[in-house]
Design an enzyme around this catalytic site. Sequence first.
Site, short mmCIF file in Angstrom:
data_model
loop_
_atom_site.label_atom_id
_atom_site.label_comp_id
_atom_site.label_asym_id
_atom_site.label_seq_id
_atom_site.Cartn_x
_atom_site.Cartn_y
_atom_site.Cartn_z
N CYS A 1 0.86 -1.47 -0.19
CA CYS A 1 0.04 -0.15 -0.43
C CYS A 1 0.84 0.73 0.39
O CYS A 1 1.95 1.23 0.77
CB CYS A 1 -0.95 0.84 1.17
N CYS A 2 -0.03 2.09 -0.62
CA CYS A 2 0.48 3.52 -0.46
C CYS A 2 -0.59 4.52 -0.41
O CYS A 2 -1.26 4.34 0.54
CB CYS A 2 1.57 3.54 -1.44
N GLY A 3 -0.03 6.36 -0.27
CA GLY A 3 -0.76 7.03 0.05
C GLY A 3 -2.58 6.84 -0.73
O GLY A 3 -2.99 6.10 0.04
#
Length: 212
Positions: free
Chosen positions: A145-147
């Site tokens: 995951c990221c932003g």
Amino acid sequence: MSNKDTSILKGNVDHEEADSNPKLRKIGRPPALRIIPPLNFCPVERQLYRSGQPSAINQSFLEQLNLKTILWLASEEPQDDFLEFSNDHNINIEFVGIINEFSNYQNYNTNQTLTVNPWDALNEQTIKRALELIVNRENYPLLVCCGMGRHRTGTVIGCLRRLQGWNLASVSEEYRRFTGARGGRILVELLIESFDIGSVEIDPSKVPDWLT
């Protein structure tokens, strides 16, 4: 028969029809538990998932995945409630997207002091580290995951697809599918294309079945 009687009779018939037809029955109350996936959530391979940065409303959903590892590519640190959730469920968070005192203290094993602009794209070293975590089935089930689940996650998954032997057109199409109306970033696609997949160290005894 009056209009009022007709209306009452029709109402009784409607109720009887609803009682006999499950499809017409109304739900008396909302479900007790709301299961909401993170933004841009999608399975990548068996027990491998991708998404945007999870929030508190996603925790019930994440519980269903029985995650062992979260590969954190976001440029900002997780919220305290997310760290508490991960700790309570024995989920290991691997910090790859940020390199600072916080991430060094948690998981990032390095003897070097590195200065990273949080708005920069991932570099080859961080992509290599991310992929080596992904190709180790001991880390599964695993969430990347990221932003927003777009560019950083898309970079890592794009390089993973190249490792799987996908052609660049298919890799690019998958990356852009998650970027929304703004479209993809040419620098991300160039990084995916130029990444040296031969630099990724893979232990054959730990590789996931879908990569063999």
